[in-house]
Design a protein around this motif. Structure first.
Motif, PDB file in Angstrom:
ATOM      1  N   LEU A  58     -17.754 -38.731   9.692  1.00 25.09           N
ATOM      2  CA  LEU A  58     -18.158 -37.484   8.856  1.00 25.09           C
ATOM      3  C   LEU A  58     -17.848 -36.339   9.882  1.00 25.09           C
ATOM      4  O   LEU A  58     -17.132 -35.095   9.326  1.00 25.09           O
ATOM      5  CB  LEU A  58     -19.632 -37.415   8.693  1.00 25.09           C
ATOM      6  CG  LEU A  58     -20.278 -38.180   7.466  1.00 25.09           C
ATOM      7  CD1 LEU A  58     -21.658 -38.307   7.433  1.00 25.09           C
ATOM      8  CD2 LEU A  58     -19.542 -37.897   6.072  1.00 25.09           C
ATOM      9  N   ILE A  93     -13.808 -43.661   7.395  1.00 19.31           N
ATOM     10  CA  ILE A  93     -15.290 -43.658   6.479  1.00 19.31           C
ATOM     11  C   ILE A  93     -15.183 -44.700   5.731  1.00 19.31           C
ATOM     12  O   ILE A  93     -16.470 -45.164   5.421  1.00 19.31           O
ATOM     13  CB  ILE A  93     -14.965 -42.291   5.519  1.00 19.31           C
ATOM     14  CG1 ILE A  93     -15.285 -40.913   6.394  1.00 19.31           C
ATOM     15  CG2 ILE A  93     -16.150 -42.436   4.732  1.00 19.31           C
ATOM     16  CD1 ILE A  93     -15.238 -39.735   5.907  1.00 19.31           C
ATOM     17  N   ALA A 127     -20.479 -38.372   2.350  1.00 22.41           N
ATOM     18  CA  ALA A 127     -19.281 -38.948   2.932  1.00 22.41           C
ATOM     19  C   ALA A 127     -18.190 -38.786   1.546  1.00 22.41           C
ATOM     20  O   ALA A 127     -17.097 -38.451   1.950  1.00 22.41           O
ATOM     21  CB  ALA A 127     -19.411 -40.509   3.421  1.00 22.41           C
ATOM     22  N   THR A 130     -17.362 -35.071   0.850  1.00 22.74           N
ATOM     23  CA  THR A 130     -16.606 -34.272   1.931  1.00 22.74           C
ATOM     24  C   THR A 130     -15.197 -34.933   1.775  1.00 22.74           C
ATOM     25  O   THR A 130     -14.243 -33.991   1.920  1.00 22.74           O
ATOM     26  CB  THR A 130     -16.910 -34.830   3.421  1.00 22.74           C
ATOM     27  OG1 THR A 130     -17.010 -36.201   3.369  1.00 22.74           O
ATOM     28  CG2 THR A 130     -18.242 -34.358   3.731  1.00 22.74           C
TER      29      THR A 130
END
Length: 366
Positions: A58, A93, A127, A130
């Motif tokens: 992140l 991620i 996550a 974003t």
């Protein structure tokens, strides 16, 4: 395949194809070493690492919205690292999500519904949000696929799956309608005969020509015609088209069979293990690698509209290659600890064959 394309692209700019490809091989070396290291890790390390990796992912993803962030075709999902080049934090991620989801599904199976579990699911949603904020809808689809793979084995009811699926489709349509580029891609996919052959219809058209030129056995390694400046994403999102052109239908089917083998290995691990964490994590990794490969190949063959999703382990992309190899390392670690594996690895070859012949009884699904 990457070198096959780079040998033309780099030479056209006056560079040295071998030098540029050697830099890319550096990522492969790092990825393989990381894979081997991860494969030797004790299983109890993975739940502990999950939250640290997600927090780091992140933090790196937040950097795409800073001055070092890089826009590529309208997507802001890369960062520029001096001396290395561009990197894609969302790839890490993916790796963090598969480990975090394994922990969350385990907590769910154990009946834990506390604040830590809620915070974990909020972190998963954050996550995805974003990455969506960077306009990379293709990566968002893969992240949602990873979550779905974990939830499926976690025992989520079909009704909830259907509801989340409808919500996901509506979200995809909404995001597509808000972007003129995505709308144009979908329209070109629905009506390819009317698509601008020099604009939005250019890549799909040349991909089909590449596959058609390949025939049964291809034009030969390194002999692709479309890589000569016609297929502009030949070493990344459309590398499967060049592969089909050079190795034909037979070569394309071999690649499909190799991805099917990865999926089969994931199913084997899920069947032989009894730990919820391992089963959920393996399912998420399988959904990631195999699902992303299917989406990429379906885009290249025209079954899906253009989504900008690379082909795992084949398309050019250093961070993508490293992250997938690390995920394979996780699978290897699980395989080393499946029932009877440690005994088999330390036994004589004859005993090893007898151990592998033992069929572990199927687990009863709760």
């Amino acid at each position: 395949m990457v070198f096959s394309v780079q040998s033309v692209v780099v030479a056209a700019t006056g560079g040295n194809a071998f030098t540029d490809f050697a830099k890319y091989l550096g990522f492969a070396v790092v990825g393989v070493l990381g894979m081997l290291g991860v494969s030797r890790m004790p299983l109890q390390w993975f739940p502990r690492m999950a939250w640290v990796l997600l927090a780091a992912g992140l933090a790196l993803q937040a950097l795409v919205f800073t001055p070092i962030g890089v826009n590529v075709y309208g997507n802001r999902n890369w960062i520029l690292i001096p001396g290395i080049g561009t990197a894609q934090p969302s790839e890490f991620i993916k790796l963090a999500l598969v480990l975090v989801l394994g922990t969350l599904i385990t907590w769910y199976a154990q009946g834990r519904r506390g604040g830590a579990c809620t915070a974990g699911w909020i972190a998963v949603c954050l996550a995805i949000v974003t990455v969506l904020a960077g306009q990379d809808l293709g990566t968002v689809i893969i992240l949602v696929l990873i979550v779905a793979g974990a939830l499926w084995v976690g025992g989520l009811r079909p009704g909830w799956f259907a509801a989340l699926g409808v919500l996901g489709v509506l979200g995809f349509l909404g995001a597509s309608m808000l972007s003129s580029n995505r709308r144009a891609r979908i329209i070109a996919w629905l009506h390819p005969e009317g698509a601008d052959p020099t604009g939005v219809g250019y890549q799909p058209m040349h991909a089909r020509w590449a596959l058609g030129t390949g025939g049964w056995f291809g034009v030969g390694p390194g002999s692709s015609r479309q890589k000569w400046g016609y297929l502009t994403q030949a070493d990344s999102d459309y590398i499967f088209a060049v592969l089909g052109e050079e190795f034909g239908l037979v070569g394309a089917l071999v690649v499909i069979a190799l991805f099917a083998a990865i999926g089969t290995c994931c199913l084997r691990l899920m069947r032989r293990h009894t730990q919820t964490h391992i089963i959920a994590t393996t399912s998420a990794i399988g959904a990631w690698i195999v699902g992303q490969a299917l989406i990429n190949m379906m885009v290249v063959t025209g079954i899906l509209p253009v989504l900008g999703v690379p082909l795992p382990l084949i398309s050019r992309g250093g961070t993508a290659l490293v992250s997938v190899l690390l995920a394979v390392g996780v699978l290897l670690a699980f395989a080393r600890h499946e029932p009877g594996a440690q005994e088999a690895l330390t036994s004589s070859p004859g005993a090893l064959r007898r151990t592998l012949a033992v069929i572990v009884p199927r687990r009863n699904r709760a």
